[in-house]
Design a protein around this motif. Structure first.
Motif, PDB file in Angstrom:
ATOM      1  N   THR A 190       0.844  -1.199   0.000  1.00 52.73           N
ATOM      2  CA  THR A 190       0.000   0.000   0.000  1.00 52.73           C
ATOM      3  C   THR A 190       0.875   1.243   0.000  1.00 52.73           C
ATOM      4  O   THR A 190       0.626   2.213  -0.731  1.00 52.73           O
ATOM      5  N   GLU A 191       1.910   1.212   0.825  1.00 48.58           N
ATOM      6  CA  GLU A 191       2.874   2.316   0.845  1.00 48.58           C
ATOM      7  C   GLU A 191       3.513   2.499  -0.521  1.00 48.58           C
ATOM      8  O   GLU A 191       3.622   3.619  -1.035  1.00 48.58           O
ATOM      9  N   SER A 209       2.367   1.592  -3.482  1.00 52.55           N
ATOM     10  CA  SER A 209       1.389   2.098  -4.441  1.00 52.55           C
ATOM     11  C   SER A 209       1.174   3.594  -4.272  1.00 52.55           C
ATOM     12  O   SER A 209       1.172   4.355  -5.248  1.00 52.55           O
ATOM     13  N   ASN A 210       1.007   4.029  -3.032  1.00 54.25           N
ATOM     14  CA  ASN A 210       0.770   5.457  -2.767  1.00 54.25           C
ATOM     15  C   ASN A 210       1.953   6.318  -3.197  1.00 54.25           C
ATOM     16  O   ASN A 210       1.782   7.391  -3.789  1.00 54.25           O
ATOM     17  N   ARG A 211       3.155   5.853  -2.892  1.00 52.53           N
ATOM     18  CA  ARG A 211       4.340   6.632  -3.233  1.00 52.53           C
ATOM     19  C   ARG A 211       4.550   6.711  -4.742  1.00 52.53           C
ATOM     20  O   ARG A 211       4.918   7.760  -5.288  1.00 52.53           O
ATOM     21  N   GLN A 228       2.150   6.372  -7.126  1.00 52.39           N
ATOM     22  CA  GLN A 228       1.084   7.156  -7.751  1.00 52.39           C
ATOM     23  C   GLN A 228       1.246   8.649  -7.474  1.00 52.39           C
ATOM     24  O   GLN A 228       0.819   9.486  -8.270  1.00 52.39           O
ATOM     25  N   ALA A 229       1.898   8.984  -6.364  1.00 52.74           N
ATOM     26  CA  ALA A 229       2.131  10.391  -6.055  1.00 52.74           C
ATOM     27  C   ALA A 229       3.122  11.032  -7.014  1.00 52.74           C
ATOM     28  O   ALA A 229       3.095  12.242  -7.243  1.00 52.74           O
TER      29      ALA A 229
END
Length: 369
Positions: free
Chosen positions: A98-99, A101-103, A105-106
């Protein structure tokens, strides 16, 4: 020569050229597609054992296995620090994905994975100690964070009821900036310290910052991964490594090795509460074409089938496939009378913290002095 004849020759020539190109790029007999898998080190030995079986069933897919600490795995991928191009990542904890993916996509606002992450195997954080040390430290037979903190603060076994010739108290955990088990250790220890669930505010409580400072001063050069930690723990033995936090899976699998190397086996202690962590696989998109992604799907599907899940059980993991019973698997470690091992430990099991908490734990660790 008429125009119709010329047109026919042109068409024929184009067909010959396209045919030649097709032959050049055709997948000839013996062709192999390389699939790079990067996993947390806790899965190293079972994946290496399963590699030959997968290759036998899929001769056109060549696995290239790499192993890193779970947090290190994510950091290296995000920063493109590897000298290879991963297709599948398998950290010890699905929250780490999850971390990731978030990083990702940012930075590029694109979906980083081909499919949803797939659970592969489960385990939990446990404590281990050499028998005499564990009996002296945990007088009620239950793992206690407070007793470890007292031992760290005093510095020597003699001051906490141990023998004088045991020398200094030596606790080992992994580097939380590189390894999931180190993050779990600091998470549970902090919760025990403040008596409540963690959030960004509670992690910045002065007592937690003081605890991080004590641990960092006491744990000299923490290993980058859990399996490396346990191998060092076994090699050093009592007096150089007394108590550690590791995954249940590795503790069960390497128990016999401790008996052989040290003529005694360590005791397993279930933490209450503990955190269940699930090794989770995902197919990444960067530098991975659809053909490679299809090969990766075959590999992930292979891992969750009952036969392969049984192999993971033999290495101390709990299966994600409900068709597999850890007690009936041949050579299951839960049938080997390993001191402290339990099929269903009577403890509270928590879900892993989200990536914000893990990030804050890493930040606090780096700033501790």
């Amino acid at each position: 020569m008429n125009q119709k004849s010329n047109s026919a020759k042109i068409v024929t020539s184009i067909a010959i050229i396209l045919s030649s190109v097709g032959l050049t790029y055709a997948r000839l007999p013996g062709w192999q597609q390389t699939l790079v898998i990067v996993s947390g080190s806790e899965l190293q030995e079972p994946l290496q054992k399963l590699e030959a079986k997968f290759n036998q069933a899929n001769p056109n897919i060549k696995l290239e296995l790499k192993f890193q600490g779970s947090q290190e795995l994510v950091n290296n991928y995000i920063d493109d620090q590897n000298d290879f191009k991963p297709a599948v990542l398998i950290p010890a904890n699905g929250e780490i994905l999850t971390e990731l993916s978030n990083r990702l996509q940012a930075t590029n606002n694109a979906e980083p994975f081909y499919d949803s992450p797939q659970p592969i195997a489960k385990t939990m954080l446990v404590g281990i100690a050499w028998p005499e040390r564990g009996q002296a430290l945990f007088v009620n037979g239950r793992f206690q964070w407070q007793r470890i903190e007292q031992a760290m603060t005093s510095g020597s076994w003699e001051k906490i009821g141990g023998k004088k010739d045991w020398g200094s108290f030596d606790f080992i955990t992994t580097d939380p900036t590189r390894s999931n088990s180190g993050q779990l250790t600091l998470n549970l220890w902090s919760q025990s310290k403040i008596g409540t669930n963690l959030n960004s505010a509670s992690l910045n409580d002065p007592s937690v910052r003081s605890l991080f400072s004590l641990i960092k001063k006491s744990v000299y050069q923490p290993p980058r991964s859990t399996d490396i930690l346990l191998q060092e723990f076994i090699a050093k033995g009592a007096n150089d490594a007394d108590v550690a936090t590791v995954y249940e899976s590795i503790a069960l699998y390497r128990w016999q090795q401790s008996q052989t190397n040290q003529n005694q086996s360590y005791q397993i202690y279930y933490l209450d509460p503990s955190i269940e962590t699930t090794a989770t696989a995902v197919i990444v998109r960067r530098d991975v074409n659809p053909s490679t992604a299809n090969a990766a799907r075959k590999f992930i599907d292979f891992l969750i089938q009952p036969e392969q899940q049984a192999v993971l059980v033999q290495y101390g993991f709990r299966p994600v496939n409900n068709a597999v019973d850890i007690k009936t698997v041949p050579n299951s470690p839960w049938n080997q009378n390993i001191p402290g091992a339990e099929v269903k430990p009577n403890i509270n099991t928590l879900q892993p913290s989200n990536h914000q908490i893990n990030t804050e734990i890493q930040r606090l660790w780096e700033r501790a002095n």
